[in-house]
Design an enzyme around this catalytic site. Structure first.
Site, PDB file in Angstrom:
ATOM      1  N   HIS A   1      58.740  91.425  29.084  1.00 43.62           N
ATOM      2  CA  HIS A   1      57.873  91.170  30.237  1.00 43.62           C
ATOM      3  C   HIS A   1      58.538  90.152  31.181  1.00 43.62           C
ATOM      4  O   HIS A   1      58.673  90.396  32.378  1.00 43.62           O
ATOM      5  CB  HIS A   1      56.524  90.652  29.718  1.00 43.62           C
ATOM      6  CG  HIS A   1      55.555  90.221  30.771  1.00 43.62           C
ATOM      7  ND1 HIS A   1      54.361  90.873  30.999  1.00 43.62           N
ATOM      8  CD2 HIS A   1      55.580  89.198  31.658  1.00 43.62           C
ATOM      9  CE1 HIS A   1      53.722  90.276  31.985  1.00 43.62           C
ATOM     10  NE2 HIS A   1      54.434  89.247  32.402  1.00 43.62           N
ATOM     11  N   GLU A   2      58.998  89.033  30.610  1.00 39.80           N
ATOM     12  CA  GLU A   2      59.624  87.985  31.430  1.00 39.80           C
ATOM     13  C   GLU A   2      60.958  88.455  32.004  1.00 39.80           C
ATOM     14  O   GLU A   2      61.315  88.116  33.131  1.00 39.80           O
ATOM     15  CB  GLU A   2      59.829  86.713  30.610  1.00 39.80           C
ATOM     16  CG  GLU A   2      58.551  86.021  30.178  1.00 39.80           C
ATOM     17  CD  GLU A   2      57.579  85.767  31.312  1.00 39.80           C
ATOM     18  OE1 GLU A   2      58.031  85.428  32.423  1.00 39.80           O
ATOM     19  OE2 GLU A   2      56.368  85.925  31.113  1.00 39.80           O
TER      20      GLU A   2
ATOM     21  N   HIS B   1      60.371  90.434  35.135  1.00 36.37           N
ATOM     22  CA  HIS B   1      60.188  89.550  36.302  1.00 36.37           C
ATOM     23  C   HIS B   1      61.560  89.054  36.789  1.00 36.37           C
ATOM     24  O   HIS B   1      61.859  89.077  37.975  1.00 36.37           O
ATOM     25  CB  HIS B   1      59.409  88.290  35.925  1.00 36.37           C
ATOM     26  CG  HIS B   1      57.937  88.481  35.763  1.00 36.37           C
ATOM     27  ND1 HIS B   1      57.133  89.017  36.733  1.00 36.37           N
ATOM     28  CD2 HIS B   1      57.099  88.164  34.741  1.00 36.37           C
ATOM     29  CE1 HIS B   1      55.894  89.035  36.310  1.00 36.37           C
ATOM     30  NE2 HIS B   1      55.829  88.533  35.109  1.00 36.37           N
TER      31      HIS B   1
END
Ligand SMILES: [Zn+2]
Length: 282
Positions: free
Chosen positions: A63-64, A67
């Site tokens: 997820h990170e 980003h």
């Protein structure tokens, strides 16, 4: 603690992760998995709990990472990602320059969580055949017990990632949904500060709501799980205020050089002048 480097981004682990990792593995090993699979040997339960815990942190990292990689495409440096008590945090060095970039960077994380959830559900549904599905529909308890270990982990991981995506899309700063909302308001009004203020206020309110829910659970239901919600709510409202203040400060100081701030008029005196006289004159 530095773990490794991925795509040129340093991956770090805060020690609080060990606590939350232990909590997840413990609750899976003593609660969730044994209740779904009463017939599993102890070794299988704990191996799968450990696997699920590791995969959970891998999906937080994905997820990170998502980003970070999108941020990098917009020319923003991301030196490191830190996993900590409440999830992951990508250190994105500068603010996005356009609402479009802000939107893309913000939405990338929840989209990744959603993609992981979809992949898990797809794998699980392909592994559960029609006859087993029939059993699950008629008698969920017996049916669930029939499901293999990896499919069980997949079902858990899929639903956790789905919840992660939904929770992150709450439109309050500093959650991803808050950034999306900020990008939208910024695009419409053209005023980034105003957009940040609104998103931060929504984030603070959401934090208080979670805290309230936690206190209610703690006091009315006498459940210790409420303490967790209070902590998360406190963290969210606090982070909303901090990130708003940081942005205001950055906006105020943008384009201000040391020359603008320094004093440039100096009166001079002779070296022989007495300090007492100088003090009197002032
Ligand atoms: Zn995110």
């Amino acid at each position: 603690m530095k773990l490794f480097t991925l795509f040129g981004i340093e991956i770090r682990l805060d020690f609080s992760v060990i606590f939350i990792f232990g909590l997840i593995v413990y609750s899976l090993g003593t609660g969730i998995f044994p209740s779904w699979h009463p017939g599993w040997p102890v070794a299988t339960v704990w191996t799968m709990a450990l696997t699920a815990g590791l995969l959970f942190f891998a999906s937080l990292l994905a997820h990170e990472m998502s980003h970070s990689l999108v941020a990098r495409r917009f020319g923003i440096r991301v030196p490191r990602i830190t996993l900590f008590l409440f999830g992951g945090m990508a250190e994105i060095e500068t603010e996005a320059e356009t609402p479009g970039a802000e939107f893309a960077i913000a939405i990338a994380g929840p989209l990744m969580s959603l993609a992981i959830a979809a992949a898990c559900m797809f794998y699980a549904s392909s592994a559960i055949d029609d006859s087993l599905l029939q059993v699950i529909m008629e008698d969920p308890e017996t049916g669930m017990a029939e499901i293999g270990p990896f499919v069980t982990v997949c079902l858990w991981l899929g639903s956790v990632n789905l919840m992660l995506a939904i929770f992150n899309m709450v439109p309050g700063f500093p959650l991803d949904g808050g950034r999306v909302a900020r990008a939208a308001i910024w695009r419409i009004t053209g005023d980034r500060l105003k957009a940040t203020e609104m998103a931060a206020n929504a984030g603070r309110m959401f934090g208080w709501l979670i805290m309230g829910l936690g206190f209610w659970e703690l006091l009315a239901l006498k459940s210790m799980g409420g303490l967790w919600l209070v902590l998360i709510g406190w963290f969210l409202s606090n982070a909303a205020s901090t990130s708003y203040r940081m942005l205001i400060l950055r906006d105020l100081l943008e384009g201000v050089s040391a020359r603008d701030m320094m004093r440039s008029h100096f009166g001079s005196i002779t070296a022989q002048m007495r300090v007492a006289l100088l003090a009197q004159r002032r």
